[in-house]
Structures are given as C-alpha cells and as structure tokens.
Enzyme design. Structure first.
Site, PDB file in Angstrom:
ATOM      1  N   VAL A 118       0.815  -1.223   0.000  1.00  0.00           N
ATOM      2  CA  VAL A 118       0.000   0.000   0.000  1.00  0.00           C
ATOM      3  C   VAL A 118       0.844   1.266   0.000  1.00  0.00           C
ATOM      4  CG1 VAL A 118      -1.974  -1.084   1.102  1.00  0.00           C
ATOM      5  CG2 VAL A 118      -0.185  -0.061   2.527  1.00  0.00           C
ATOM      6  N   GLY A 119       2.149   1.161   0.120  1.00  0.00           N
ATOM      7  CA  GLY A 119       2.972   2.361   0.107  1.00  0.00           C
ATOM      8  C   GLY A 119       4.440   2.024   0.207  1.00  0.00           C
ATOM      9  N   GLY A 172       8.482   4.115   0.965  1.00  0.00           N
ATOM     10  CA  GLY A 172       9.182   5.342   1.311  1.00  0.00           C
ATOM     11  C   GLY A 172      10.667   5.154   1.201  1.00  0.00           C
ATOM     12  N   PHE A 215      12.798   4.474   3.468  1.00  0.00           N
ATOM     13  CA  PHE A 215      13.404   3.473   4.339  1.00  0.00           C
ATOM     14  C   PHE A 215      12.707   2.122   4.300  1.00  0.00           C
ATOM     15  CE2 PHE A 215      14.660   7.324   7.054  1.00  0.00           C
ATOM     16  CZ  PHE A 215      15.827   7.483   6.330  1.00  0.00           C
ATOM     17  N   VAL A 265       5.402  -0.558   2.934  1.00  0.00           N
ATOM     18  CA  VAL A 265       4.276  -0.737   3.847  1.00  0.00           C
ATOM     19  C   VAL A 265       3.265  -1.673   3.189  1.00  0.00           C
ATOM     20  CG1 VAL A 265       2.431   0.387   5.137  1.00  0.00           C
ATOM     21  CG2 VAL A 265       4.600   1.573   4.794  1.00  0.00           C
ATOM     22  N   LYS A 278       5.228  -2.129   8.264  1.00  0.00           N
ATOM     23  CA  LYS A 278       6.317  -1.390   7.635  1.00  0.00           C
ATOM     24  C   LYS A 278       7.585  -2.241   7.709  1.00  0.00           C
ATOM     25  CE  LYS A 278       8.827   3.017   7.860  1.00  0.00           C
ATOM     26  NZ  LYS A 278       8.914   4.313   8.570  1.00  0.00           N
ATOM     27  N   ASP A 333       9.366  15.530   9.492  1.00  0.00           N
ATOM     28  CA  ASP A 333       8.994  15.158   8.122  1.00  0.00           C
ATOM     29  C   ASP A 333       7.477  15.202   7.945  1.00  0.00           C
ATOM     30  OD1 ASP A 333       9.481  14.477   5.495  1.00  0.00           O
ATOM     31  OD2 ASP A 333       9.555  12.322   5.874  1.00  0.00           O
TER      32      ASP A 333
END
Length: 888
Positions: free
Chosen positions: A555-556, A558, A560, A563, A578, A686
């Site tokens: 679903v995502g 980034g 690092f 997810v 994550k 962030d």
C-alpha cells in the site's frame, strides 16, 4: 507600492509631490480616509487604490485632477457620493469605483463627459436612480458595469456603443415587468464585439427578444435569469456558436428547448430551471461535449432522458429534477465519471432499477433519485461512490436490505431512504458514520433492534417512524421495548457464542502448545518488542498476514522501506506492516528512532504502533518490522491530489471544506502534544500529506517518525553533526529553509511544515508545483492573494462545494448573502495561520498551542448551525424560489 503588506493610512503629505504622475497602492491593508490633499496633484495621471480597507468618501478635490486617465478604488469600504465634477474628467479612460458602499442617486439627464472612457464601473454599491443617458455617448466604451445597485427605470438605447464587449446590469430593479422592457437589447445587433451580457435579477418583462439570435457570434456569455421574461427560446439561438454560458433560469419561458441548442458546441453552462418549458429534451444536446453544468429542474419536460447526454464527458453537475420525465435511468448517464457535484433526477416518473453503472460515480458529492417509481434491490455497487456526501432515495419502490457495501461511504452526511419497501434489520455500520447528520429510514419494513449509538443518539437527526417491527433505541424515539422473545433469542445466541468462543480458545491453545513444542527444536527468528506492546507477533505471523508480502498487499513505499496491508490469522485484525529496507544504511537508525519516539507516547491523532520486530528471517537475513494500526482511508496525499493507489483502480476522492479543517485541527493537536505535552519534546521533522493518515472516521493521524528527534531534557539544541545524522531532515518543499543552512533542529521546523501543509490543503497545490519557480513559492502565492482574491487561489474543488445555500465561489465573489462575510473571514483566517506558520524566519512563526486555539475557534464558527440540513438541497442555486424554499 502595490502587492505588499502596508497598513495604516495614506500620508496626506503625498499631496505635496506636485510632479507625481502615478500613485499605486493596489492590494495592501491601508485604512482610514483618502487624503483630500491628493486632489492637489495636478500632474497625476494614474491613481490606483484597489483592494484595501479604505473608508470615508471620495474627496471633492478629486474633481480638479484634469490629467487623470486611470482611477480605481475597487474593493474598499468607501461611502458617500461621487463628486459630480469627477464625471467631467475628460481624460478618464478607466473609472472603477465598484465594490464599495457608495450611495447617492443618479438621474437620466446627469451629464457624464468622458469621451475617451473605455472601462466604466459603479457596480456593487448602493446607488439608486436611473442610468444616465449621457454614458451611452462614449464611443470607446469596452466595459460598462452597473450591477448590484438599486437602479430602476428603462435602459436607454445602446446603438452608439459599437465597441462594447461587456455589459453588466444584473442585480438592480430595472424594467417594469411588461412588454418593451427589453427593446434596448435589439439596439446591440450591429455590435460586432459583444462578448458578455448580463441582465440577471431585475424586473424585465415582455417576450424573449428574437433579435438576440442576430447578436454577434463573438458573444460568449448571455445571462438573463431571475426576471419575468415570457415566450419561447427562439430556434435561432443556435446562431450564437461561440456561446459558453447561457443562463435563462427563473423566468416564465414556455415551449420546448430548441433542437438547434445542439449547435452551441462550445457551451459550458446551460441553466434554464424554474420556467414552464415543456416537450422532450432534444437529443441534440448530446452534441454539447464541452458542457460542464446542465440544470433544467422545475419545468414540465416529458419523455425519456436522452442517451446522448452520455457523450458529455465533462459534466460535473446535472439536474433534471421536478419534471415529468419517464422511462429508465440510462446507464450512459450513470457512467459519467466526471459528475462530481450533483446528479439529481428526483421528482419525475422514472421506472426500473437503479443501474449497476452507478459504481462509476466515484467522484459524486450528491445523488438524488428520490420521488420516482424506481424498484428492485439497491445495488451493492452504490458503495463504490466513495465521495458521496448526500444520498436521497426516498419515495420509490426499492426493496430488500440496505446493502452492507454502503459501509464504504464514510463521508456521508445525509441519507434518506424513507417511503420505500426496504426490509431486514438496520445496518450496524451506520453507527460508525461519524459525519452523518441526517438519517431518514421512516415508512419502510425494517425490523429488529435499533442501535443507540452514533447518529441514533440524536433525535433531531434520525427518523424511523412507520417501521412497526422496530424496537428499542433511545427513549426519545418512543419505540416499543424489545419483547421477551427477542430477549430469549439474544440470550440463546449469547450462550451459543460463549460456548463457541470457549471451545475455539481451547482448540487454539492446544494447537499453539503443539506448535511451540515443535518449534523449540527449530531455529527461529529472535524477536524484540516495543515496551507495553499490544501484540506479540512472529516473523511467521507477519508473513502469513501479508500473504508472504504479496505485491497485491503493498500500500505504500518510502525512503526506508515498504508498507503492506495485513490481516492477522488469529483475530482477523487489519494491520499496517512497515518492512525496513536494510540495504539503505540509514534504515536501521530510522527503526531505532521510531521505536524510541513511539514507545511512550499515546495520542488519538498519532498512528498507534502495535509492535516492533527485530531479528532474522528464514534465510538468515536481518529483518526489522514496525506494525501499526491500519488506516483504511489512506493518506491525506491521496485525498488532496486524487492519486492512484498501489494496485488500486484510479479514483477521485475529495475532501470537503469542513473535512479539511477537521484534519488540520487533528494534525495541529498531534503536533501540540509532541512539542509540549510529552515528557521530552519530540520534533517530527517530516510532516507532509503522505505522512498524515485518515482512519475510518476521517480522523487525521500523524505517522512515520523515522526522522524524528527527541529533545534532551536539559538541552534543546544540538550540534550540527547530531542534527544531521540522518541527512537533511524533511522533504523538499516542506522542510523549513533554515534546515538547508545547517541550523539546529527545533519545533519551529515542524511549525513551518504544518503551515505549508495547511496552505496545500486549501489551495490543492503542492509546494513543489511547477508554477512555483523563479522566486514564487506556495507561501508567496497565497500571500499575494489575501485578503480579497481568495477565489483565485482556493482549490477549484472547494469552489463548487455547497456552503450555506450557495458555493464557496459565491461567498468569495459576493459578500451580500447571509453568513457569507463570516465564512469568508474564516477562509482568510485559516490562510493567515498557514502564512504565519510558514514564515521564513523561525521567530515569526506561531506556537502550535496558539494554532490549536485559533483553528478550533474558526471551526466552531464554521459548524455553527444556520438552517435545517435539508435546506441545502440545490448547491448551485443560492436564490430560493416558490418551489425551492429554504428553511431557516
């Protein structure tokens, strides 16, 4: 000195600058009177005071400025009358005193001697009397505006104005409601440059002039609504081939809609509602492929809805309600995914089922098919209309249950399914609809226990009468108590449930013991958990929950890690997993930072970490995971910019204005907690839309603490090395400018990011938008538009949003409607908070405690009730008619 932040008054000493030719103070915050001494500037050619807060009167001395060619005071609070000598400044080319509080009475024989004038506007004031005949002797007039005053009488001949491009006479008392009132229009037939004509909201009567069909083909906008115009729309209206806006609403027009309307291939907006039109809707209307708004409600149109409307792929608003239309709803209409404001087909004689193509209306805000003869089951596909705010199904023949898939309509504020044949129990998911303000299920065949939570606690919002088999609920509903039979069934179900649960637990415990003994002999990953964790999970359970980290569950991603969405086998709970990308050498430190930051903090607006796992996988590789509560509505980024999610179909999801304010308040509360209410302050470092997640109730939660910094108790500042141990903190566009110069981290940095986030939420523009270059930024873009040009910067989606009987666009353009001033003040106040928070200097930024206080105060004003909810039914029609009464 235009476009600055000047305050105070205009210095009277400027009147000593005898050689001054140009004086401009556009778009500042100047107050007080206009100094009469400026009338001594005999050399002055241009004077611009537009968009300030000036009051007082126009000085008499201005009648002596014989060299003046440009004079504009638009958008102030100037009152009094216009000095008569000003109408005889023969060098004037631009004369604009609009949007003030100027009074006085004009008379038809007033001498206006401005032979060179090109732009003449006295609009949006309080001027009465008649239009002076002399103004029509100005051969160079390009724009003539008398709108929104109190002028009456007849409009003189316009035949000398052969260069006229725009004529605005709307919002007066012109005309006498009889034949001959519109004769002046026929004097424009020889004008070859006419582009815009508006005579709305007057007292014009008589037949619709056929001469309008002979107007220049350059005409782009024709607005004649809210008058007493009779007759039919001439067939030759199709000659105006460049027409983009045709507004004929709220008159007494008879006859059919001309077939030649289909020749207006550039038409964007067609309003003809509240007339006496009859006949069928011509199928040629399907040729209008540029059409965005079509409103024909409150007429006597017959026949079926033309299938050709399915060709109008740009339609965002379609209202055919309150006619005599028959037949089924064409699937082609429900297939218009562009519809995003209103689709209203109510109060007709439509038959058949609601087509399954309704699932394509993913962007629609209001769907109204009430008071027809529709039948059958409500389609499950209706749950795909995820942007719905209002859903009206009442007065039909629908049967069966409310589909469980409607549980995805989490932004729903009004649902009316009354007067149908719906049955079964009331769906429990309605309790979880936190935004629901109006729920009418009356006069159906619902049965069973009615809930007592959520909207069902509010007797002014819930209507369930006429369902004789319902029981329970709060006492104020006066329903019968659930009988013993029901109680016995409930008791029996409870006993069965207890037995099943005990048996299940015993079985699971036995299986776990067996697995534990077997696994003891095997090498298994070592696992550490965040202190006070709610879950104790293994690598194996994470693997199963995510279907072995299937791409379909991604679903995502980034900097690092990745997810995944997961479902735990043990209890079916949905989680977000994550997985750190340990090939990135900074990921391990990010993991430790996030664990340290989250282990002792708890707040409703922070994403809750359930556990952390650090060990090795089955291949012997290092493995680090953080497990969070799953946020089913995704990130704020998805809602603001309608992005395509991972492995999901493209959808347009829009937050309305109140939802955006609520999310802004949620994020502000979270930051205020991190900065001031933790044992040691925490800087997020962030903050951006993709790190703000929304749960099922559209509540905002800050996530991703991988770059966070915990301030030591005895030292709030750090060395450059310590501060930059993870590289540049934040994301380009959201990171404060001081972080780029190796400045120390502070809570002021989060405040800057929050300010940019707030501006982005209201404008719909990212700080990295391609237009923001060469010195222009999102901050400066907003700053230049306040306080008077909000309509130019606000997210276009919000401009169409229903607000107190009108739209936000109406409010920003016209401050005369009830509540508009207060609403506009709220908009400006939120923008100012965003600007202050995103100030370049950290010392000028607000503290998050002040942000919370101010935003909550603004939200309280916005949510102050002003009328019954059902009053807001026609979002695009702010003016009530006899058939459309708003209740206050």
């Amino acid at each position: 000195m235009s476009d600055n932040q000047l305050t105070g008054e205009i210095p009277a000493l400027l009147g000593l600058l005898s050689n001054l030719k140009v004086l401009g103070f556009f778009n500042n915050s100047l107050r007080g009177n206009i100094p009469p001494s400026l009338g001594n500037l005999s050399s002055l050619e241009r004077l611009g005071l537009t968009y300030n807060a000036l009051s007082g009167i126009i000085p008499e001395s201005f009648g002596r400025l014989r060299n003046l060619s440009f004079f504009t005071i638009f958008g102030n609070a100037i009152s009094g009358i216009v000095p008569v000598p000003m109408f005889n400044l023969s060098n004037i080319r631009i004369f604009d005193i609009g949007a003030n509080k100027i009074e006085g009475t004009l008379h038809s024989d007033l001498e206006i001697n401005m032979p060179h004038v090109e732009f003449f506007s006295v609009g949006d004031n309080q001027i009465s009397g008649q239009i002076p005949l002399s103004i029509f002797n100005a051969p160079n007039l390009d724009v003539l505006e008398f709108y929104d005053n109190m002028l009456d009488g007849n409009v003189p001949s316009l035949e000398k104005l052969d260069k006229l491009f725009r004529l605005e006479l709307g919002g007066n008392h012109l005309g006498h409601g009889r034949e001959g009132d519109l004769n002046f229009l026929c004097t424009l037939v020889n004008n070859t440059k006419l582009g815009s004509l508006s005579i709305t909201e007057n007292n014009f009567g008589g037949e619709f002039p056929k001469c309008i069909s002979n107007f220049s083909s350059t005409l782009q906008a024709l607005s004649m609504s809210y008058n007493n115009i009779l007759g039919k729309i001439p067939d030759e209206i199709g000659n105006l081939i460049n027409l983009e806006v045709l507004d004929l609403a709220q008159n007494q027009l008879l006859g059919p809609i001309p077939f030649d309307i289909g020749r207006l291939w550039k038409l964007n907006i067609f309003y003809a509602h509240s007339n006496f039109l009859f006949g069928t809707i011509p199928h040629s209307i399907g040729n209008l492929i540029e059409l965005t708004e079509l409103v024909l409600n409150f007429n006597n149109l017959q026949g079926s809805i033309p299938l050709g409307l399915g060709n109008c792929k740009n339609l965002i608003l379609l209202d055919l309600s309150h006619n005599n239309l028959s037949g089924p709803i064409p699937p082609e209409i429900l297939g218009l995914s562009s519809l995003s404001i209103v689709l209203s087909l109510s109060s007709n004689s439509l038959t058949g089922e609601l087509p399954v193509e309704v699932e394509k209306l993913k962007n629609l805000g209001q769907l109204d098919v009430s008071h027809n003869r529709l039948s059958g089951l409500l389609p499950n596909n209706l749950g795909s209309c995820v942007s719905l705010v209002e859903l009206y199904l009442e007065g039909n023949l629908f049967e069966g249950p409310i589909p469980p898939y409607l549980s995805s309509l989490r932004g729903l504020e009004a649902l009316d399914a009354s007067n149908n044949n719906l049955s079964c129990g009331i769906q429990k998911f309605l309790v979880r609809f936190g935004t629901l303000k109006y729920l009418n299920l009356s006069f159906n065949n619902f049965e069973g226990v009615i809930p007592s939570e959520g909207v069902f606690k509010n007797t002014s919002a819930i209507f369930v009468e006429g369902n004789n088999k319902l029981c329970g609920g709060i006492p104020e509903l006066h329903l019968s108590r659930c009988n013993s039979k029901t109680s016995s069934k409930t008791s029996l179900k409870l006993k069965i449930t207890i037995i099943v649960v005990i048996s299940g637990v015993t079985l699971v415990f036995s299986i776990l013991l067996i697995i534990w003994f077997r696994k003891k002999k095997e090498r298994k990953p070592t696992v550490t958990h965040v202190e006070n964790s709610l879950l104790r999970l293994s690598y194996q359970s994470i693997l199963r929950a995510t279907n072995e980290f299937s791409p379909q569950n991604l679903v995502g991603l980034g900097g690092f890690g990745y997810v995944y969405k997961g479902i735990l086998e043990v209890n079916g709970a949905v989680i977000a997993v994550k997985v750190l990308n340990l090939l990135n050498h900074r990921a391990s430190r990010s993991f430790l930072v996030e664990c340290e930051a989250l282990k002792n903090i708890r707040h409703r607006n922070l994403v809750k970490v359930l556990t952390a796992i650090s060990g090795i996988d089955y291949q012997g590789n290092d493995f680090k995971v953080l497990v969070y509560e799953f946020m089913e509505n995704g990130s704020l980024e998805d809602w603001l910019h309608s992005s395509v999610g991972m492995n999901e179909p493209e959808t347009m999801r829009n937050l309305n204005f109140i939802q955006r304010v609520n999310v802004a308040v949620d994020v502000a509360h979270a930051l205020e907690y991190l900065h001031h209410r933790c044992e040691t302050p925490i800087i997020h470092c962030d903050l951006k839309p993709s790190n703000v997640l929304l749960d099922g109730e559209m509540v905002g939660h800050i996530s991703d603490f991988g770059l966070a910094k915990i301030l030591s108790g005895d030292k709030l500042n750090y060395s450059t090395n310590e501060s930059s141990s993870l590289g540049l903190r934040g994301t380009i566009g959201y990171a404060p400018p001081e972080y780029g110069t190796e400045s120390e981290l502070s809570t002021n940095g989060d405040v800057y990011s929050y300010g940019i986030l707030l501006l982005e939420m209201l404008t719909g523009k990212r700080p990295t938008n391609e237009r923001f270059k060469e010195g222009l930024s999102l901050h400066n873009f907003v700053k230049a538009a306040l306080p008077n040009r909000v309509v130019e910067i606000i997210d276009p989606i919000l401009l169409q949003e229903s607000v107190r009987g009108g739209t936000i666009a109406d409010i920003t353009l016209n401050g005369n409607n009830l509540g508009n001033d207060e609403y506009l003040q709220c908009l400006n106040s939120i923008f100012k908070i965003g600007l202050t928070c995103s100030a370049k200097s950290p010392s000028e930024r607000m503290d998050m405690s002040d942000v919370v206080t101010k935003l909550c105060s603004i939200r309280d004003k916005l949510l102050r009730p002003t009328r019954l909810y059902r009053g807001i039914r026609t979002a695009y029609d702010a003016k009530p008619t006899g058939n459309n009464v708003l209740l206050s």
